[in-house]
Design a protein around this motif. Structure first.
Motif, PDB file in Angstrom:
ATOM      1  N   GLU A  25       0.851  -1.183   0.000  1.00 11.44           N
ATOM      2  CA  GLU A  25       0.000   0.000   0.000  1.00 11.44           C
ATOM      3  C   GLU A  25       0.891   1.239   0.000  1.00 11.44           C
ATOM      4  OE1 GLU A  25      -2.335  -0.298   3.518  1.00 11.44           O
ATOM      5  OE2 GLU A  25      -3.291  -2.149   2.895  1.00 11.44           O
ATOM      6  N   LYS A  26       0.324   2.372  -0.340  1.00 11.24           N
ATOM      7  CA  LYS A  26       1.098   3.608  -0.309  1.00 11.24           C
ATOM      8  C   LYS A  26       1.488   3.922   1.133  1.00 11.24           C
ATOM      9  CE  LYS A  26       1.009   8.374  -1.729  1.00 11.24           C
ATOM     10  NZ  LYS A  26       0.291   9.427  -2.390  1.00 11.24           N
ATOM     11  N   LEU A  27       2.765   4.128   1.353  1.00 17.23           N
ATOM     12  CA  LEU A  27       3.254   4.417   2.693  1.00 17.23           C
ATOM     13  C   LEU A  27       3.207   5.915   2.957  1.00 17.23           C
ATOM     14  CD1 LEU A  27       6.332   2.055   2.765  1.00 17.23           C
ATOM     15  CD2 LEU A  27       4.055   1.631   3.637  1.00 17.23           C
ATOM     16  N   ILE A  28       2.872   6.263   4.169  1.00 19.55           N
ATOM     17  CA  ILE A  28       2.727   7.658   4.551  1.00 19.55           C
ATOM     18  C   ILE A  28       4.061   8.402   4.467  1.00 19.55           C
ATOM     19  CG2 ILE A  28       2.168   9.188   6.490  1.00 19.55           C
ATOM     20  CD1 ILE A  28       0.127   7.002   7.316  1.00 19.55           C
ATOM     21  N   ASP A  29       5.134   7.787   4.923  1.00 20.69           N
ATOM     22  CA  ASP A  29       6.410   8.486   4.980  1.00 20.69           C
ATOM     23  C   ASP A  29       7.325   8.208   3.785  1.00 20.69           C
ATOM     24  OD1 ASP A  29       7.194   5.920   5.492  1.00 20.69           O
ATOM     25  OD2 ASP A  29       7.916   6.303   7.511  1.00 20.69           O
ATOM     26  N   GLY A  30       6.921   7.354   2.854  1.00 21.75           N
ATOM     27  CA  GLY A  30       7.698   7.096   1.654  1.00 21.75           C
ATOM     28  C   GLY A  30       8.845   6.108   1.817  1.00 21.75           C
ATOM     29  N   PHE A  31       9.053   5.545   3.004  1.00 25.40           N
ATOM     30  CA  PHE A  31      10.129   4.584   3.225  1.00 25.40           C
ATOM     31  C   PHE A  31       9.619   3.165   3.064  1.00 25.40           C
ATOM     32  CE2 PHE A  31      11.828   8.251   5.465  1.00 25.40           C
ATOM     33  CZ  PHE A  31      13.164   8.207   5.112  1.00 25.40           C
ATOM     34  N   LYS A  32      10.548   2.244   2.813  1.00 29.88           N
ATOM     35  CA  LYS A  32      10.242   0.818   2.842  1.00 29.88           C
ATOM     36  C   LYS A  32      10.659   0.294   4.200  1.00 29.88           C
ATOM     37  CE  LYS A  32      10.288  -0.404  -1.944  1.00 29.88           C
ATOM     38  NZ  LYS A  32      10.588  -1.501  -2.841  1.00 29.88           N
ATOM     39  N   TYR A  33      10.109  -0.856   4.567  1.00 28.76           N
ATOM     40  CA  TYR A  33      10.383  -1.430   5.880  1.00 28.76           C
ATOM     41  C   TYR A  33      10.710  -2.906   5.769  1.00 28.76           C
ATOM     42  CZ  TYR A  33       8.545   2.881   7.763  1.00 28.76           C
ATOM     43  OH  TYR A  33       8.366   4.197   8.069  1.00 28.76           O
ATOM     44  N   GLU A  34      11.382  -3.432   6.793  1.00 30.00           N
ATOM     45  CA  GLU A  34      11.636  -4.853   6.937  1.00 30.00           C
ATOM     46  C   GLU A  34      10.825  -5.353   8.126  1.00 30.00           C
ATOM     47  OE1 GLU A  34      16.271  -5.147   5.513  1.00 30.00           O
ATOM     48  OE2 GLU A  34      15.874  -4.964   7.644  1.00 30.00           O
ATOM     49  N   TRP A  35      10.555  -6.631   8.138  1.00 28.80           N
ATOM     50  CA  TRP A  35       9.849  -7.280   9.256  1.00 28.80           C
ATOM     51  C   TRP A  35      10.836  -8.250   9.877  1.00 28.80           C
ATOM     52  CZ3 TRP A  35       5.139  -6.685  11.480  1.00 28.80           C
ATOM     53  CH2 TRP A  35       4.672  -7.717  12.310  1.00 28.80           C
ATOM     54  N   ASN A  36      11.195  -8.049  11.132  1.00 27.04           N
ATOM     55  CA  ASN A  36      12.175  -8.893  11.798  1.00 27.04           C
ATOM     56  C   ASN A  36      11.619  -9.392  13.115  1.00 27.04           C
ATOM     57  OD1 ASN A  36      14.541 -10.225  12.395  1.00 27.04           O
ATOM     58  ND2 ASN A  36      15.585  -8.396  13.141  1.00 27.04           N
ATOM     59  N   ASN A  37      11.086 -10.603  13.101  1.00 23.66           N
ATOM     60  CA  ASN A  37      10.530 -11.226  14.306  1.00 23.66           C
ATOM     61  C   ASN A  37       9.507 -10.323  15.000  1.00 23.66           C
ATOM     62  OD1 ASN A  37      12.081 -13.610  14.059  1.00 23.66           O
ATOM     63  ND2 ASN A  37      13.830 -12.555  14.924  1.00 23.66           N
ATOM     64  N   GLY A  38       8.604  -9.747  14.237  1.00 23.59           N
ATOM     65  CA  GLY A  38       7.549  -8.910  14.796  1.00 23.59           C
ATOM     66  C   GLY A  38       7.914  -7.452  14.950  1.00 23.59           C
ATOM     67  N   GLU A  39       9.163  -7.098  14.687  1.00 25.20           N
ATOM     68  CA  GLU A  39       9.594  -5.710  14.795  1.00 25.20           C
ATOM     69  C   GLU A  39       9.653  -5.088  13.399  1.00 25.20           C
ATOM     70  OE1 GLU A  39      13.502  -3.112  16.144  1.00 25.20           O
ATOM     71  OE2 GLU A  39      13.415  -5.230  16.623  1.00 25.20           O
ATOM     72  N   ILE A  40       9.102  -3.901  13.242  1.00 22.84           N
ATOM     73  CA  ILE A  40       9.124  -3.192  11.973  1.00 22.84           C
ATOM     74  C   ILE A  40      10.362  -2.293  11.970  1.00 22.84           C
ATOM     75  CG2 ILE A  40       7.937  -1.549  10.497  1.00 22.84           C
ATOM     76  CD1 ILE A  40       5.316  -2.583  11.776  1.00 22.84           C
ATOM     77  N   VAL A  41      11.227  -2.507  10.970  1.00 20.71           N
ATOM     78  CA  VAL A  41      12.501  -1.800  10.896  1.00 20.71           C
ATOM     79  C   VAL A  41      12.527  -0.964   9.626  1.00 20.71           C
ATOM     80  CG1 VAL A  41      15.009  -2.077  10.839  1.00 20.71           C
ATOM     81  CG2 VAL A  41      13.603  -3.755  12.066  1.00 20.71           C
ATOM     82  N   LYS A  42      12.798   0.339   9.764  1.00 21.21           N
ATOM     83  CA  LYS A  42      12.867   1.228   8.603  1.00 21.21           C
ATOM     84  C   LYS A  42      14.082   0.853   7.762  1.00 21.21           C
ATOM     85  CE  LYS A  42      11.905   5.749   8.699  1.00 21.21           C
ATOM     86  NZ  LYS A  42      12.108   7.192   8.951  1.00 21.21           N
ATOM     87  N   PHE A  43      13.860   0.710   6.454  1.00 25.13           N
ATOM     88  CA  PHE A  43      14.929   0.383   5.514  1.00 25.13           C
ATOM     89  C   PHE A  43      15.461   1.687   4.964  1.00 25.13           C
ATOM     90  CE2 PHE A  43      16.296  -0.744   1.168  1.00 25.13           C
ATOM     91  CZ  PHE A  43      17.279  -1.637   1.489  1.00 25.13           C
ATOM     92  N   GLU A  44      16.701   2.004   5.289  1.00 26.38           N
ATOM     93  CA  GLU A  44      17.291   3.290   4.920  1.00 26.38           C
ATOM     94  C   GLU A  44      17.816   3.340   3.494  1.00 26.38           C
ATOM     95  OE1 GLU A  44      17.283   5.997   6.787  1.00 26.38           O
ATOM     96  OE2 GLU A  44      16.397   5.056   8.537  1.00 26.38           O
ATOM     97  N   GLY A  45      18.098   2.200   2.907  1.00 26.46           N
ATOM     98  CA  GLY A  45      18.671   2.197   1.568  1.00 26.46           C
ATOM     99  C   GLY A  45      20.175   2.072   1.603  1.00 26.46           C
ATOM    100  N   MET A  46      20.761   1.928   0.447  1.00 22.83           N
ATOM    101  CA  MET A  46      22.184   1.674   0.338  1.00 22.83           C
ATOM    102  C   MET A  46      22.988   2.966   0.330  1.00 22.83           C
ATOM    103  SD  MET A  46      24.200  -0.470  -2.576  1.00 22.83           S
ATOM    104  CE  MET A  46      23.470  -2.023  -2.164  1.00 22.83           C
ATOM    105  N   LYS A  47      24.070   2.967   1.070  1.00 25.26           N
ATOM    106  CA  LYS A  47      24.988   4.103   1.099  1.00 25.26           C
ATOM    107  C   LYS A  47      25.906   4.028  -0.120  1.00 25.26           C
ATOM    108  CE  LYS A  47      23.681   5.129   5.366  1.00 25.26           C
ATOM    109  NZ  LYS A  47      22.315   4.762   5.395  1.00 25.26           N
ATOM    110  N   MET A  48      26.498   5.160  -0.505  1.00 28.40           N
ATOM    111  CA  MET A  48      27.356   5.226  -1.688  1.00 28.40           C
ATOM    112  C   MET A  48      28.540   4.260  -1.604  1.00 28.40           C
ATOM    113  SD  MET A  48      26.173   7.011  -4.049  1.00 28.40           S
ATOM    114  CE  MET A  48      27.467   7.585  -5.116  1.00 28.40           C
TER     115      MET A  48
END
Length: 96
Positions: A25-48
């Protein structure tokens, strides 16, 4: 990932299945997330610097012929088990 209800309360997913269903679904903040054992973790993306490492690894894989046995992928969505959906910066998958 959050879903804001009409009464301004926040509804978080409770299971991996619900997370996957709502993740597209469209995310409010525009970030993607991971699911880790019930914890929602913001996916920051790859650094240069990791893009540089990916470039070096890609060249190495082609030179050594590893590309014939598998593929190197940036930021794939991987379901590891019934309680983890992760997005590693770089992953190698064999054709098998």
């Amino acid at each position: 990932m959050v879903e804001i209800q009409e009464n301004n309360t926040i509804q978080l997913p409770h299971t991996l299945e619900e997370f996957i269903e709502r993740e597209h679904e469209k995310l409010i903040d525009g970030f993607k997330y991971e699911w880790n054992n019930g914890e929602i973790v913001k996916f920051e993306g790859m650094k240069m610097r990791y893009l540089y490492i990916y470039h070096v690894l890609t060249n190495h894989f082609f030179e050594r012929g590893y590309i014939e046995k598998g593929i190197l992928i940036l930021k794939p969505e991987i379901i590891l088990n019934e309680s983890q959906l992760r997005r590693p910066d770089i992953a190698y998958f064999t054709h098998e």
